[in-house]
Every structure is written in structure tokens, then in C-alpha cells.
Design a protein around this motif. Structure first.
Motif, PDB file in Angstrom:
ATOM      1  N   ARG A 136       0.817  -1.210   0.000  1.00 19.72           N
ATOM      2  CA  ARG A 136       0.000   0.000   0.000  1.00 19.72           C
ATOM      3  C   ARG A 136       0.855   1.267   0.000  1.00 19.72           C
ATOM      4  N   PRO A 154     -12.874   1.808  -3.523  1.00 20.30           N
ATOM      5  CA  PRO A 154     -13.493   2.812  -2.651  1.00 20.30           C
ATOM      6  C   PRO A 154     -12.807   4.165  -2.806  1.00 20.30           C
ATOM      7  N   ILE A 168     -12.812   4.502   6.343  1.00 20.44           N
ATOM      8  CA  ILE A 168     -11.867   3.594   7.004  1.00 20.44           C
ATOM      9  C   ILE A 168     -10.460   4.156   6.823  1.00 20.44           C
ATOM     10  N   LYS A 170      -6.531   3.341   7.067  1.00 22.50           N
ATOM     11  CA  LYS A 170      -5.704   2.130   7.029  1.00 22.50           C
ATOM     12  C   LYS A 170      -4.249   2.435   7.347  1.00 22.50           C
ATOM     13  N   ARG A 180      -2.992  -4.735  11.686  1.00 24.28           N
ATOM     14  CA  ARG A 180      -3.624  -3.471  11.316  1.00 24.28           C
ATOM     15  C   ARG A 180      -3.938  -2.584  12.509  1.00 24.28           C
ATOM     16  N   PHE A 182      -6.214  -0.223  11.913  1.00 21.70           N
ATOM     17  CA  PHE A 182      -7.315   0.441  11.196  1.00 21.70           C
ATOM     18  C   PHE A 182      -8.340   1.016  12.178  1.00 21.70           C
ATOM     19  N   GLU A 215     -10.271   5.927   3.068  1.00 24.41           N
ATOM     20  CA  GLU A 215     -11.196   5.703   1.952  1.00 24.41           C
ATOM     21  C   GLU A 215     -12.605   5.447   2.460  1.00 24.41           C
ATOM     22  N   ARG A 216     -13.539   5.624   1.578  1.00 20.56           N
ATOM     23  CA  ARG A 216     -14.952   5.398   1.879  1.00 20.56           C
ATOM     24  C   ARG A 216     -15.145   3.957   2.352  1.00 20.56           C
ATOM     25  N   TYR A 217     -15.861   3.794   3.442  1.00 26.61           N
ATOM     26  CA  TYR A 217     -16.161   2.456   3.947  1.00 26.61           C
ATOM     27  C   TYR A 217     -17.347   1.902   3.167  1.00 26.61           C
ATOM     28  N   ILE A 218     -17.167   0.732   2.580  1.00 30.04           N
ATOM     29  CA  ILE A 218     -18.256   0.126   1.805  1.00 30.04           C
ATOM     30  C   ILE A 218     -19.084  -0.754   2.735  1.00 30.04           C
ATOM     31  N   VAL A 222     -17.705  -8.811   2.673  1.00 29.88           N
ATOM     32  CA  VAL A 222     -16.397  -8.917   2.026  1.00 29.88           C
ATOM     33  C   VAL A 222     -16.323 -10.247   1.283  1.00 29.88           C
ATOM     34  N   ARG A 247     -12.856 -13.335   5.717  1.00 26.99           N
ATOM     35  CA  ARG A 247     -11.973 -13.418   6.876  1.00 26.99           C
ATOM     36  C   ARG A 247     -12.732 -13.457   8.188  1.00 26.99           C
ATOM     37  N   GLU A 249     -11.910 -11.849  11.705  1.00 26.23           N
ATOM     38  CA  GLU A 249     -10.972 -10.888  12.265  1.00 26.23           C
ATOM     39  C   GLU A 249     -11.264 -10.633  13.738  1.00 26.23           C
ATOM     40  N   GLN A 319      -9.709  -8.540  -3.410  1.00 27.16           N
ATOM     41  CA  GLN A 319     -10.477  -8.449  -2.173  1.00 27.16           C
ATOM     42  C   GLN A 319     -11.542  -7.369  -2.360  1.00 27.16           C
ATOM     43  N   PHE A 331     -10.908  -3.388  -2.654  1.00 27.92           N
ATOM     44  CA  PHE A 331     -10.141  -2.590  -1.693  1.00 27.92           C
ATOM     45  C   PHE A 331      -8.719  -3.103  -1.527  1.00 27.92           C
ATOM     46  N   ASP A 332      -8.403  -4.253  -2.086  1.00 24.63           N
ATOM     47  CA  ASP A 332      -7.039  -4.773  -1.964  1.00 24.63           C
ATOM     48  C   ASP A 332      -6.831  -5.849  -3.027  1.00 24.63           C
TER      49      ASP A 332
HETATM   50  N1  LIG Z   1     -13.209   0.316   1.890  1.00 24.49           N
HETATM   51  C1  LIG Z   1     -13.557  -0.619   2.761  1.00 24.49           C
HETATM   52  N2  LIG Z   1     -14.847  -0.742   3.140  1.00 24.49           N
HETATM   53  C2  LIG Z   1     -15.214  -1.678   4.044  1.00 24.49           C
HETATM   54  N3  LIG Z   1     -14.357  -2.524   4.644  1.00 24.49           N
HETATM   55  C3  LIG Z   1     -13.071  -2.457   4.304  1.00 24.49           C
HETATM   56  C4  LIG Z   1     -12.588  -1.518   3.334  1.00 24.49           C
HETATM   57  N4  LIG Z   1     -11.267  -1.681   3.205  1.00 24.49           N
HETATM   58  C5  LIG Z   1     -10.931  -2.687   4.044  1.00 24.49           C
HETATM   59  N5  LIG Z   1     -11.997  -3.147   4.724  1.00 24.49           N
HETATM   60  C6  LIG Z   1     -11.994  -4.180   5.773  1.00 24.49           C
HETATM   61  O1  LIG Z   1     -10.678  -4.254   6.327  1.00 24.49           O
HETATM   62  C7  LIG Z   1     -10.116  -5.541   6.127  1.00 24.49           C
HETATM   63  C8  LIG Z   1      -8.648  -5.429   5.735  1.00 24.49           C
HETATM   64  O2  LIG Z   1      -8.495  -4.568   4.630  1.00 24.49           O
HETATM   65  P1  LIG Z   1      -7.273  -4.629   3.639  1.00 24.49           P
HETATM   66  O3  LIG Z   1      -7.273  -3.383   2.860  1.00 24.49           O
HETATM   67  O4  LIG Z   1      -7.324  -5.901   2.879  1.00 24.49           O
HETATM   68  O5  LIG Z   1      -6.032  -4.651   4.614  1.00 24.49           O
HETATM   69  P2  LIG Z   1      -4.760  -5.617   4.584  1.00 24.49           P
HETATM   70  O6  LIG Z   1      -4.057  -5.284   3.324  1.00 24.49           O
HETATM   71  O7  LIG Z   1      -4.019  -5.272   5.789  1.00 24.49           O
HETATM   72  O8  LIG Z   1      -5.250  -7.009   4.543  1.00 24.49           O
HETATM   73  C9  LIG Z   1     -10.949  -6.185   5.058  1.00 24.49           C
HETATM   74  O9  LIG Z   1     -10.988  -7.587   5.183  1.00 24.49           O
HETATM   75  C10 LIG Z   1     -12.311  -5.560   5.254  1.00 24.49           C
HETATM   76  O10 LIG Z   1     -13.018  -6.255   6.274  1.00 24.49           O
END
Ligand SMILES: Nc1ncnc2c1ncn2[C@@H]1O[C@H](COP(=O)(O)OP(=O)(O)O)[C@@H](O)[C@H]1O
Ligand SMILES: [Mg+2]
Length: 384
Positions: A136, A154, A168, A170, A180, A182, A215-218, A222, A247, A249, A319, A331-332
Motif C-alpha cells: 500500500r 473505494p 476507514i 488504514k 492493522r 485500522f 477511503e470510503r467504507y463500503i 467482504v 476473513r 478478524e 479483495q 479494496f485490496d
Molecule cells: N473500503 C472498505 N470498506 C469496508 N471494509 C473495508 C474496506 N477496506 C478494508 N476493509 C476491511 O478491512 C479488512 C482489511 O483490509 P485490507 O485493505 O485488505 O487490509 P490488509 O491489506 O491489511 O489485509 C478487510 O478484510 C475488510 O473487512
């Protein structure tokens, strides 16, 4: 960067059957199980002190005739320093044994990505140069690729003052650097309050906060889409969706299992969830969403091929979250075996099984490709 030509040269006179090697963590058990299912050997590269799962509990046991009775870890190499076990003469010894390395998150966690690119002198299944994409903090990272490909992700919120909806933030955890730190917030005021609370509690660091992706939380579930792009298939028919995981978590999943009243009675320090991945579960998609999922995969492949030729070789994971209008947001990404493929280990992925008519996990799919490549003398097309 170790050149692809070099990897091709290494595998040219590889012994058979191959040894599928992986850093023993992350999704390594899936890797070993899949390799064994296809008749290949396995080698676990273990960090000293973390070897028991592989060296003891999943170790291959053979009968007097040499037939496998149980287990899927054929060989174990314990090391205190991966930077020595995977380079120089140690790497040359592994090449003489025919080791193909399956990269996973653990590899790039134990070694700086520069070393994976420049010094790990083993053929890697997949594209070496695309491993960096998941970072990232990299300038030339996946957001750039997603943007160029016109893929949905997002929306970024650059300035905390611009936060006007659930967002969210990060950043890494202050002490557990691979985990994280987060948090979410809905306004500039909440951003200040929460970040201050986490800074005071020592959960995050100011320098990480300054660089954090916001970024905007969706709002939606997941879905980690585990795809496979076959390097052996003709162009245009390489994409397979094998399966989907989600996942588990901690502490997030514990929090959401509490009734609201009990959540509110939690002490302050437990109110902001952490996102430490502690497990995975299998999932499927509403069927009308599958075509959209394939379209994401196809566009990602095309963009990666254009920007980083020859593009994706083998497994990759998008992801995603799906919002209430049934729109995907990525988002990833990880251009390698995803972190959740153990959820399908041995039983196979639902979609992979439906396609292949037998248990087809992500790692078994990789091993199948290796086996076919060996038969057709095309191993160099899989590695870098
Ligand atoms: N934009 C988003 N909206 C909602 N949930 C998110 C978003 N980005 C990440 N998440 C949540 O955070 C978790 C980890 O995000 P991620 O970006 O994959 O981090 P990492 O790279 O550390 O794994 C995801 O599994 C999801 O649950
Ligand atoms: Mg991720």
C-alpha cells in the motif's frame, strides 16, 4: 529484478517430480496439500520456533515401501534467517532439488520485497514483479493499476477535513507491525477523537497516521475472489474463478456477535475493533453477481498484462466489498495465492470443483498447471 529469462534457465534442466516449496505460514498448508494431490513433492521453509505445525503435525509419514500413509509436508528446512536460506549457495542447493517457490504473504513479510525481487534465486511460480503491487505504501501500487483499468475501488478521502460519511483509515499497528491499526470514523471530529485515543493507547503511531490511506467504507459483505489465470491456456480463455473466502478478524468479529447493549458496556479500549486476521471461511456469490466478478478478473488481467508484461501468471486475489446496489469495490489485491485459500484446502473450491469435476483448491490448481507444464515441457512459462 531477477529476470524471467534467468528463471527459465533454472527450470530448463530441473529434476522430476518437482518439489513445491513455500515459506511455512499463511496458506502454505494449502500449497503442500495441493502439490501432493498432483503427485509433486513438498518442501516447507520454516522459521525457527514456528516449525511444529509442518515438521510434526502435517509431516509426511510413509510406509516401508515408501508410500504416503499420511501428511503432506515431505521435507522441512528450518532457518533462523530467510535472507540466507533462499539466496546464494543455499538457493543453488534448492534448485538442484528442483524447488519451485510458491510465493505467499509470509515470504514478503519475512523478507523485504527488494530481496524477493533481486536475491531470491529460485524460480517463483507467478510474476515476481507483480508481488510488489500489494504494498500500500508503494507509489506504483495497485490503486494506480485499478484506476488505469477502470476498476471500481473505494473513493479516497485525502484530507481528514473532507470526511463526510463512514470512512476507514488504514495504517499498520504500532507494535504488531504486520497487523492493522485500522479505525473508522464519520466526520473530521470523530477522526480526531479516534486517532487521538488510538495514539494515546499506543495502538498507532503519528508517522503512520500521516501516511494512512483513508477511503470510503463500503457497507456490505467482504468477498475475496480467488482467481487463477492459466499461463498455459490460449489468450482469452485463461481466467478461472476458483472460490471465494471471507476473513475472521479479531476483535471485530467478536464485537459484532454481541448485542448492542453489551457492546456499549465494553470498556473504552475494547470499543474500537482491531482487524487481526485469525481465520477464514468459504463463501459463494449470488449467482447474478458472478458475471461481474469475472469481468473484474478479466479487466485486471488485461491491465496487468499491459502495464507489467507478461502480466499475471497463476493465482491472484481481488479483495472486494459489495454494496447495497450490488456493486463491487476492490479494496485490496494480491497477485499470488490469497491468504484465505486454506478454507478450501483438500475439499476444493466450490467454483473450482464445479469447473474441474473434482476437488480443485487454489494450490491444487497451481500444481495441476505445474504438472501439465512438465508434461508439455513448458515449465518456463509459469515462473519468473
Ligand atoms: N473500503 C472498505 N470498506 C469496508 N471494509 C473495508 C474496506 N477496506 C478494508 N476493509 C476491511 O478491512 C479488512 C482489511 O483490509 P485490507 O485493505 O485488505 O487490509 P490488509 O491489506 O491489511 O489485509 C478487510 O478484510 C475488510 O473487512
Ligand atoms: Mg488485504
Amino acid at each position: 529484478m531477477i529476470e524471467r529469462r534467468q528463471a527459465a534457465e533454472w527450470v530448463r534442466d530441473y529434476p522430476r517430480p518437482l518439489l513445491v516449496g513455500a515459506v511455512a505460514s499463511h496458506s502454505a498448508l494449502d500449497t503442500f496439500d495441493g502439490a501432493v494431490a498432483e503427485g509433486l513433492g513438498t518442501l516447507a521453509l520454516c522459521q525457527q520456533g514456528r516449525e511444529k505445525t509442518y515438521a510434526r503435525y502435517f509431516r509426511t509419514v510413509r510406509d516401508a515401501a515408501g508410500r504416503r500413509v499420511r501428511g503432506c509436508v515431505d521435507e522441512v528446512l528450518v532457518t533462523s534467517r530467510f535472507s540466507e536460506a533462499l539466496v546464494g549457495t543455499a538457493a543453488a542447493a534448492l534448485r538442484r532439488r528442483g524447488v519451485v517457490l510458491v510465493p505467499n504473504r509470509a515470504l514478503s513479510s519475512y523478507l523485504p520485497i527488494e530481496e524477493v525481487e533481486e536475491k531470491v534465486e529460485l524460480p517463483i511460480f507467478g510474476s515476481r514483479r507483480l508481488l510488489r503491487l500489494e504494498d500500500r505504501s508503494e507509489r506504483e501500487n495497485y490503486y494506480g493499476l485499478l484506476e488505469k483499468a477502470g476498476l471500481p475501488f473505494p473513493a479516497e478521502v485525502k484530507d481528514p477535513e473532507g470526511i463526510d460519511g463512514l470512512t476507514i483509515v488504514k495504517l499498520p499497528h504500532a507494535r504488531k507491525r504486520l497487523e492493522r491499526g485500522f479505525f473508522t470514523c464519520s466526520s473530521p471530529k470523530e477522526y480526531r477523537e479516534r486517532s487521538q485515543a488510538l495514539l494515546r493507547a499506543g495502538v498507532i503511531l503519528p508517522e503512520d497516521l500521516a501516511k494512512a490511506r483513508k477511503e470510503r467504507y463500503i457497507l456490505g459483505p467482504v468477498f475475496n475472489l480467488n482467481f487463477f489465470a492459466s499461463p498455459l491456456a490460449p489468450r482469452g480463455s485463461e481466467l478461472e474463478l476458483l472460490g471465494i473466502d471471507e476473513r475472521r478478524e479479531s476483535s471485530l468479529d467478536g464485537l459484532v456477535r454481541l448485542p448492542a447493549e453489551e457492546q456499549l458496556s465494553l470498556p473504552e479500549r475494547d470499543r474500537i475493533p482491531e482487524y487481526t486476521v485469525v481465520g477464514h471461511a468459504s463463501s459463494t456469490l449470488r449467482e447474478s453477481l458472478l458475471e461481474q466478478a469475472f469481468s473484474l478478473g478479466e479487466r485486471f488481467l488485461a491491465a496487468a498484462r499491459e502495464q507489467y508484461p507478461p502480466g499475471v501468471l497463476g493465482p491472484f486475489c481481488l479483495q472486494t466489498c459489495v454494496d447495497r446496489d450490488q456493486r463491487f469495490f476492490i479494496f485490496d489485491v494480491a497477485v499470488r495465492l490469497g491468504g484465505g485459500t486454506n478454507a478450501h484446502m483438500s475439499v476444493g473450491h466450490p467454483y473450482g470443483n464445479a469447473l474441474w469435476r473434482e476437488p480443485m483448491s487454489s494450490a491444487r490448481r497451481m500444481a495441476r498447471e505445474l504438472r501439465l507444464a512438465l508434461e508439455e515441457d513448458r515449465l518456463e512459462e509459469l515462473v519468473s
